[in-house]
Design an enzyme around this catalytic site. Structure first.
Site, PDB file in Angstrom:
ATOM      1  N   ASP A   1       2.709 -17.678   0.249  1.00 38.01           N
ATOM      2  CA  ASP A   1       3.517 -16.470   0.057  1.00 38.01           C
ATOM      3  C   ASP A   1       4.203 -16.439  -1.304  1.00 38.01           C
ATOM      4  OD1 ASP A   1       4.566 -13.973   1.171  1.00 38.01           O
ATOM      5  OD2 ASP A   1       6.506 -14.974   1.105  1.00 38.01           O
TER       6      ASP A   1
ATOM      7  N   ARG B   1       4.115 -14.065   7.906  1.00 39.71           N
ATOM      8  CA  ARG B   1       4.328 -15.185   6.999  1.00 39.71           C
ATOM      9  C   ARG B   1       4.592 -16.489   7.739  1.00 39.71           C
ATOM     10  NH1 ARG B   1       8.749 -12.152   3.340  1.00 39.71           N
ATOM     11  NH2 ARG B   1       9.363 -11.586   5.465  1.00 39.71           N
TER      12      ARG B   1
ATOM     13  N   ARG C   1      -4.200   0.255  11.326  1.00 44.47           N
ATOM     14  CA  ARG C   1      -4.826  -0.132  12.589  1.00 44.47           C
ATOM     15  C   ARG C   1      -4.735   1.016  13.587  1.00 44.47           C
ATOM     16  NH1 ARG C   1      -1.412  -5.249  14.125  1.00 44.47           N
ATOM     17  NH2 ARG C   1       0.196  -3.736  13.544  1.00 44.47           N
TER      18      ARG C   1
ATOM     19  N   LYS D   1      -2.357 -11.044  -3.412  1.00 50.81           N
ATOM     20  CA  LYS D   1      -2.448 -12.507  -3.490  1.00 50.81           C
ATOM     21  C   LYS D   1      -2.084 -13.089  -2.122  1.00 50.81           C
ATOM     22  CE  LYS D   1       1.942 -12.847  -2.940  1.00 50.81           C
ATOM     23  NZ  LYS D   1       2.461 -13.501  -1.722  1.00 50.81           N
TER      24      LYS D   1
ATOM     25  N   LEU E   1      -3.559  -6.469   3.456  1.00 48.45           N
ATOM     26  CA  LEU E   1      -3.652  -6.969   4.824  1.00 48.45           C
ATOM     27  C   LEU E   1      -3.188  -8.425   4.868  1.00 48.45           C
ATOM     28  CD1 LEU E   1      -7.148  -5.415   5.627  1.00 48.45           C
ATOM     29  CD2 LEU E   1      -4.881  -4.467   6.100  1.00 48.45           C
TER      30      LEU E   1
ATOM     31  N   HIS F   1      -8.089 -11.028   3.581  1.00 40.75           N
ATOM     32  CA  HIS F   1      -8.379 -10.566   2.217  1.00 40.75           C
ATOM     33  C   HIS F   1      -9.851 -10.685   1.847  1.00 40.75           C
ATOM     34  CE1 HIS F   1      -3.925 -11.171   0.821  1.00 40.75           C
ATOM     35  NE2 HIS F   1      -4.070 -10.220   1.718  1.00 40.75           N
TER      36      HIS F   1
ATOM     37  N   TYR G   1      -9.875   0.679   9.165  1.00 35.17           N
ATOM     38  CA  TYR G   1     -10.112   0.282   7.783  1.00 35.17           C
ATOM     39  C   TYR G   1     -11.537   0.612   7.333  1.00 35.17           C
ATOM     40  CZ  TYR G   1      -5.904  -2.486   8.728  1.00 35.17           C
ATOM     41  OH  TYR G   1      -4.650  -2.897   9.090  1.00 35.17           O
TER      42      TYR G   1
ATOM     43  N   ARG H   1       6.430   1.270  -0.037  1.00 36.99           N
ATOM     44  CA  ARG H   1       7.592   1.419  -0.915  1.00 36.99           C
ATOM     45  C   ARG H   1       7.302   0.989  -2.345  1.00 36.99           C
ATOM     46  NH1 ARG H   1      10.501  -1.626   1.767  1.00 36.99           N
ATOM     47  NH2 ARG H   1      10.583  -3.503   0.492  1.00 36.99           N
ATOM     48  N   ARG H   2       6.424  -0.001  -2.533  1.00 35.91           N
ATOM     49  CA  ARG H   2       6.217  -0.556  -3.868  1.00 35.91           C
ATOM     50  C   ARG H   2       4.887  -0.161  -4.502  1.00 35.91           C
ATOM     51  NH1 ARG H   2       7.867  -6.657  -1.924  1.00 35.91           N
ATOM     52  NH2 ARG H   2      10.089  -6.268  -1.534  1.00 35.91           N
TER      53      ARG H   2
END
Length: 334
Positions: free
Chosen positions: A176, A164, A34, A95, A72, A77, A56, A14-15
């Protein structure tokens, strides 16, 4: 530049994907997910006219892909950034880029060896309201910066399976949202703090931190007072306090479709400035693309990423020692 995205979550599709697929110098050429999410990956890729990879590694092996966005879990990362660099790709990585300074150094060394550009995706830095605040600060209108106050918080339910809340995936409020406030304080002071004090807490039943308060001591009477949480909110606010006034950013971590509002308070009075909305996701994609094409340093250098993770490690160390002051090594001293 032909981009691929590792990860097909709803938030990224979406972003970030629209920011890459907007045309001009960037094209969204492939999306990877995946194997167990093949249907979802195919659906997302089709929406952008991109190829779908259900592994991936298969996307990284695609010779048509020049740059990748890594979206991911936090714990993945570093590994996938290193693999992307080994495959000759430029990297824009969510991040936190790394969960330890040692891993951040590995990324920096690999990027140098591969002669590829890597940038941590702190998209808020590209929003025009942040740049306007930096310009106002640099103008001297509020005098010398003495205190940064910032809060980034939202109320998150106990969603089963939410990464999270998973300690093994680098979950927790500090990684986060707390990382934004820490990064912003150092961005405006232009350096790392001398010492860190932090208190972190967990909601009942949680295995990761869900709230935190952080004090960064920059020396010479300069400090940052920060809080972050997944237990209360919404809160997205920053204040830059100078010797002669202050700049308040009402919605410091605004969305791509949200206008910005700055309040400048000084002895001469108060005024508000409106900053039109801008897609900061698009702006950061263009910034990485331009830097990679020109072979110039990324706007968010890896030295900033090393500095941020070094301080975040000190946050956790202080919290583990009942909020004791933890010194932060000078940059370059390890």
């Amino acid at each position: 530049m032909r981009w691929g995205v590792l990860g097909a979550s709803a938030a990224i599709s979406r972003r970030v994907m629209p920011a890459i697929a907007a045309g001009g110098p960037t094209t969204l050429a492939a999306v990877a997910g995946r194997p167990q999410s093949a249907a979802r990956t195919t659906e997302v890729a089709a929406a952008y006219g991109a190829r779908a990879h259900h592994d991936y590694g298969a996307l990284l092996a695609d010779p048509a892909i020049e740059a990748v966005y890594i979206a991911l879990p936090n714990s993945e990362h570093v590994g996938w950034t290193l693999r992307a660099l080994d495959a000759g790709k430029h990297v824009l990585v969510e991040k936190p880029m790394a969960l330890s300074e040692a891993d951040a150094v590995r990324v920096q060394e690999a990027a140098d060896a591969a002669r590829r550009t890597v940038m941590e995706a702190f998209m808020y830095r590209f929003h025009p309201q942040q740049r306007r605040a930096a310009d106002l600060l640099a103008s001297g209108e509020i005098g010398d910066l003495r205190v940064v106050r910032a809060s980034f918080a939202f109320l998150m339910g106990a969603a089963p399976g939410d990464i999270r809340l998973a300690p093994g995936l680098g979950g927790g409020a500090t990684w986060d949202v707390g990382c934004y406030a820490v990064d912003a304080a150092m961005l405006h002071f232009g350096r790392a703090p001398r010492a860190v004090r932090a208190v972190l807490s967990r909601r009942p039943g949680a295995d990761v931190d869900t709230s935190g308060t952080v004090l960064l001591d920059f020396g010479e009477g300069r400090s940052a007072v920060l809080d972050h949480s997944m237990d209360y909110g919404p809160r997205s606010w920053m204040e830059l306090q100078g010797t002669h006034g202050s700049i308040t950013i009402r919605n410091a971590w605004a969305g791509a479709d949200e206008d910005g509002t700055l309040t400048v308070l000084g002895y001469a009075g108060t005024r508000e400035e409106s900053v039109p909305a801008a897609d900061h996701y698009r702006l950061q994609v263009l910034a990485l693309t331009d830097a990679a094409r020109a072979g110039t340093p990324a706007p968010i250098p890896l030295s900033d990423s090393l500095r941020t993770v070094r301080v975040l490690e000190a946050v956790f160390a202080s919290a583990a020692d009942d909020g004791a002051a933890v010194p932060v090594a000078e940059e370059g001293t390890g």
